[in-house]
Design an enzyme around this catalytic site. Structure first.
Site, PDB file in Angstrom:
ATOM      1  N   ASP A   6     -56.310 111.573 -26.303  1.00 46.69           N
ATOM      2  CA  ASP A   6     -57.657 112.263 -25.513  1.00 46.69           C
ATOM      3  C   ASP A   6     -58.812 111.659 -25.642  1.00 46.69           C
ATOM      4  O   ASP A   6     -59.278 111.944 -26.772  1.00 46.69           O
ATOM      5  CB  ASP A   6     -57.398 113.842 -25.705  1.00 46.69           C
ATOM      6  N   GLY A   8     -62.568 111.124 -24.939  1.00 49.18           N
ATOM      7  CA  GLY A   8     -63.803 111.918 -24.470  1.00 49.18           C
ATOM      8  C   GLY A   8     -65.065 111.122 -24.672  1.00 49.18           C
ATOM      9  O   GLY A   8     -64.837 110.183 -25.401  1.00 49.18           O
ATOM     10  N   ASN A  11     -65.802 111.987 -28.694  1.00 52.74           N
ATOM     11  CA  ASN A  11     -64.474 111.676 -29.679  1.00 52.74           C
ATOM     12  C   ASN A  11     -63.286 111.448 -29.059  1.00 52.74           C
ATOM     13  O   ASN A  11     -63.106 111.473 -27.601  1.00 52.74           O
ATOM     14  CB  ASN A  11     -64.437 113.075 -30.448  1.00 52.74           C
ATOM     15  N   VAL A  13     -59.202 112.003 -29.611  1.00 52.37           N
ATOM     16  CA  VAL A  13     -58.499 112.858 -30.374  1.00 52.37           C
ATOM     17  C   VAL A  13     -56.990 112.206 -30.157  1.00 52.37           C
ATOM     18  O   VAL A  13     -56.525 112.086 -29.172  1.00 52.37           O
ATOM     19  CB  VAL A  13     -58.347 114.405 -30.118  1.00 52.37           C
ATOM     20  N   GLY A 108     -61.969 113.779 -13.260  1.00 51.25           N
ATOM     21  CA  GLY A 108     -61.824 113.150 -14.515  1.00 51.25           C
ATOM     22  C   GLY A 108     -60.460 113.538 -15.036  1.00 51.25           C
ATOM     23  O   GLY A 108     -60.014 114.443 -14.818  1.00 51.25           O
ATOM     24  N   ASP A 110     -59.464 114.371 -17.867  1.00 48.66           N
ATOM     25  CA  ASP A 110     -59.373 115.586 -18.791  1.00 48.66           C
ATOM     26  C   ASP A 110     -59.358 116.731 -18.199  1.00 48.66           C
ATOM     27  O   ASP A 110     -58.675 117.673 -18.426  1.00 48.66           O
ATOM     28  CB  ASP A 110     -60.487 115.184 -19.982  1.00 48.66           C
ATOM     29  N   ASP A 130     -64.435 123.734 -20.412  1.00 51.06           N
ATOM     30  CA  ASP A 130     -64.151 122.912 -21.334  1.00 51.06           C
ATOM     31  C   ASP A 130     -65.577 122.384 -21.971  1.00 51.06           C
ATOM     32  O   ASP A 130     -66.545 121.955 -21.135  1.00 51.06           O
ATOM     33  CB  ASP A 130     -63.564 121.487 -20.668  1.00 51.06           C
ATOM     34  N   THR A 133     -69.199 117.023 -24.053  1.00 51.99           N
ATOM     35  CA  THR A 133     -70.529 116.488 -24.030  1.00 51.99           C
ATOM     36  C   THR A 133     -71.035 117.047 -22.563  1.00 51.99           C
ATOM     37  O   THR A 133     -72.123 117.311 -22.985  1.00 51.99           O
ATOM     38  CB  THR A 133     -70.288 114.800 -23.706  1.00 51.99           C
ATOM     39  N   THR A 187     -90.260 128.959 -35.064  1.00 52.86           N
ATOM     40  CA  THR A 187     -89.862 128.080 -34.126  1.00 52.86           C
ATOM     41  C   THR A 187     -88.384 127.715 -34.128  1.00 52.86           C
ATOM     42  O   THR A 187     -87.768 127.811 -32.971  1.00 52.86           O
ATOM     43  CB  THR A 187     -90.584 126.834 -34.597  1.00 52.86           C
TER      44      THR A 187
END
Length: 259
Positions: A6, A8, A11, A13, A108, A110, A130, A133, A187
């Protein structure tokens, strides 16, 4: 055994399946320049740690949203495993469900693979979130048809934009804020509250609107690395399934074998 890959934006995988069971999984940062030989040096060592070798892999399937990574992964399969990989959404691994959007081929891989797995595992009307990113919301009806969805910036992208476009805000890690107060006293806490609880509010609002538009009860299935982080502080998920995309690839591979 099946090697599922997979790819992405952040990453890649790799997962080793025996039947429908994942026996091992490994993750490496996405780099479209990485060659087949570089993948092999890394992957073959990890296989050996598991007591496996290239001869144990007899099938390979790839889902990628990074077109430039495609060639090197195909070469990896051919050169080191003696296999021509399947690509999700193509040939024998083509989608076998309706994609009811204006440009079906723009979906896509995925997201389509997630739809395959979610329909096979959870049934009924579904909203699949999902956390990658980007954070995507995909609607799959009770017949398994893909109806469309939403694309939102991933939480890390949102945080990066905040930090990179301000002069004095520090870089912080994403985590659940301490306590339940929305009034930050420093902050860092104020940033974390804004990003984290703002993201929860966005998800809850979008899910409520999607369910109203669907007009029938819809289960929410979450996947991706940050799903568990949010699951602790919201009730909107009916299931958290970290391996949804990989299982979708295994389903596609099995269908291709049976064709």
């Amino acid at each position: 055994m099946l090697l599922a890959v997979d790819v992405g934006n952040t990453n890649v995988v790799f997962a080793l399946f025996e039947g429908r069971e994942i026996r091992a999984r490994w993750r490496i940062a996405t780099d479209p320049r990485r060659t087949a030989d570089e993948y092999a040096v890394w992957l073959l060592q990890l296989l050996a740690i598991e007591g496996r070798g290239p001869g144990d892999v007899d099938r390979m399937i790839i889902s990628t949203v990074v077109p430039r990574a495609r060639h090197n992964l195909a070469v990896l399969g051919q050169k080191y495993f003696g296999l021509t990989p399947l690509f999700a959404g193509e040939g024998a691994a083509d989608w076998d469900f309706p994609i009811e959007v204006e440009a079906p081929r723009s979906l896509g891989a995925d997201r389509a693979v997630n739809a395959v797995a979610a329909h096979a595992k959870y049934f009924g009307d579904l909203i699949v979130i999902d956390f990658g990113t980007a954070t995507t919301f995909d609607v799959v009806d009770f017949k398994g048809a893909y109806k469309g969805g939403i694309i939102a910036p991933g939480i890390n992208l949102s945080l990066d934009a905040l930090v990179n476009n301000t002069a004095k805000l520090p870089r912080i890690a994403i985590e659940a804020p301490r306590g339940n107060s929305l009034i930050g006293r420093n902050t860092e806490d104020q940033m974390l509250i804004g990003v984290y609880w703002g993201y929860v509010a966005m998800m809850e609002g979008l899910i409520a609107r999607l369910r109203a538009e669907i007009g029938r009860p819809a289960k929410v299935v979450a996947t991706g690395g940050l799903a568990l982080l949010f699951d602790k502080h919201t009730e909107i998920f009916d299931a958290v399934d970290a391996d949804l995309t990989l299982e979708g690839l295994a389903i596609l591979a099995a269908k291709a074998d049976a064709a």
